[in-house]
Write a protein that holds these residues in place. Structure first.
Motif, short mmCIF file in Angstrom:
data_model
loop_
_atom_site.label_atom_id
_atom_site.label_comp_id
_atom_site.label_asym_id
_atom_site.label_seq_id
_atom_site.Cartn_x
_atom_site.Cartn_y
_atom_site.Cartn_z
N VAL A 12 0.82 -1.26 0.08
CA VAL A 12 -0.09 -0.05 0.09
C VAL A 12 0.75 1.45 -0.20
CG1 VAL A 12 -1.93 1.24 1.05
CG2 VAL A 12 -1.70 -1.13 1.33
N CYS A 24 -8.43 2.34 5.39
CA CYS A 24 -7.85 1.65 4.49
C CYS A 24 -7.42 0.31 5.23
CB CYS A 24 -7.00 2.33 3.72
SG CYS A 24 -5.71 1.15 2.68
N THR A 93 -3.12 -2.17 -3.32
CA THR A 93 -4.33 -1.21 -3.36
C THR A 93 -3.81 0.22 -2.98
OG1 THR A 93 -6.65 -0.80 -2.59
CG2 THR A 93 -4.92 -1.55 -1.06
N ASP A 96 -6.19 5.70 -0.02
CA ASP A 96 -7.54 6.29 0.10
C ASP A 96 -8.70 5.36 -0.38
OD1 ASP A 96 -6.98 6.24 -2.70
OD2 ASP A 96 -7.86 8.04 -3.31
N SER A 97 -8.36 4.14 -0.32
CA SER A 97 -9.33 3.11 -0.82
C SER A 97 -9.64 1.90 0.41
CB SER A 97 -8.82 2.18 -2.08
OG SER A 97 -8.48 3.22 -3.14
N GLU A 98 -10.80 1.49 0.24
CA GLU A 98 -11.19 0.53 1.20
C GLU A 98 -11.54 -0.94 0.38
OE1 GLU A 98 -14.14 1.73 4.32
OE2 GLU A 98 -13.71 3.89 3.55
N THR A 203 -13.26 3.86 -3.34
CA THR A 203 -12.27 4.95 -3.29
C THR A 203 -12.60 6.09 -3.19
OG1 THR A 203 -10.15 5.47 -4.38
CG2 THR A 203 -11.89 5.14 -5.75
#
Length: 231
Positions: A12, A24, A93, A96-98, A203
Motif C-alpha cells: 500500500v 484503508c 491497493t 485512500d481506498s477500502e 475509493t
C-alpha cells in the motif's frame, strides 16, 4: 500444483493520507482475516509530511522519498517480497481506498484456477464536490464492458503471482499509469488475466489526487466534458 498459494504480500503506497489511511488498513485487516495463509501488509510512506506514520500500529512500514507511486509500489515489493516465488500472491491497493472483505480470498480463488493476474473494479465512496452529471457519466462509462471482461486496470484493485511479477521486472518508476504499464507487460509475457468483478474496492472521489493524470484527473475531465445547458 498449479495455482497453489502459501503466502500473500499486500503493498500500500501512501503520501499524506493521515485522514483516510486508518479506514484503508482496517478494511485490509478484515480481508486478511478471511485467509488461512500468512499475509504481510507492507505500507510504503512516500515523502509524507503529515501524520500518516502516527496512525499505523499493526502493519510493516517502509519510509521512502520517491514522490512517485510506481517507484513506491516497486520499493514495497522489493522490501517485502524479494525472495517470493510462484507460491506467493502479490496484491496492491491505495491508501485512500477500502477493499471489500472478500478482496483477497477472491483473488486467491482466481490464482488457484491458474490466473497469474487479477484486475478488480473500483466504486466511488462519495461524490462530494462533483456534479450528479459527472457521476452519471462515470458510472455509464464504467459499466461498458468489452467481450473479454470489464477491461479496467486500477492500482487500487490489482493482484498477481510473484514469479509473473518478477519475470517482467516489476513496477516501473512512473508517476502515473504504473498499473496499466505493469499489466500490459505481464500480458505480453503470456500471463493469464481475470477481469474480476468480485474483487472490488471503494475509493475517494477527491478532485486533487496524488498522481498526475490519475483517477482524480479522470473525474475532473468528465466534469469538464459535461454538456452545458443553453439558457
Amino acid at each position: 500444483m498449479i495455482g497453489e498459494i502459501d503466502r500473500v504480500v499486500v503493498v500500500v503506497p501512501a503520501r499524506n493520507e493521515e485522514r483516510l489511511l486508518p479506514r484503508c488498513l482496517a478494511a485490509l485487516d478484515r480481508a486478511v482475516s478471511r485467509l488461512d495463509v500468512p499475509v504481510r501488509v507492507q505500507l510504503v510512506l512516500d515523502a509524507c509530511t503529515d501524520g500518516s506514520a502516527k496512525v499505523v500500529s499493526t502493519v510493516e512500514v517502509l519510509t521512502v522519498s520517491e514522490r512517485n507511486v510506481g517507484a513506491a509500489r516497486r520499493r514495497g515489493f522489493e522490501h517485502a517480497g524479494a525472495a517470493c516465488d510462484a507460491r506467493t500472491w502479490f496484491a496492491t491497493t491505495d491508501a485512500d481506498s477500502e477493499v471489500e472483505e472478500s478482496w483477497l480470498s477472491a483473488q486467491l480463488e482466481y490464482a488457484r484456477r491458474g490466473f497469474e493476474v487479477v484486475a478488480g473494479m473500483v466504486a466511488v465512496r462519495q461524490w462530494d464536490g462533483h456534479s450528479a452529471q459527472t457521476r452519471r457519466m462515470y458510472e455509464r462509462q464504467y459499466r461498458s464492458h468489452g467481450p473479454e471482461g470489464h477491461g479496467h486496470l486500477h492500482g487500487a484493485a490489482l493482484g498477481f503471482r510473484a514469479d509473473a511479477y518478477w519475470g517482467i521486472g516489476g513496477f516501473r518508476a512512473l508517476r502515473t499509469g504504473e498499473d496499466v504499464d505493469l499489466v500490459v507487460r505481464m500480458l505480453a509475457g503470456g500471463a493469464r488475466i481475470a477481469w474480476a468483478e468480485d474483487v472490488r474496492v471503494t475509493t475517494s472521489a477527491r478532485r486533487r489526487g496524488r498522481a498526475p493524470h490519475g483517477f482524480a484527473e479522470h473525474l475532473r475531465k468528465l466534469g469538464r466534458d459535461e454538456p452545458q445547458e443553453v439558457s
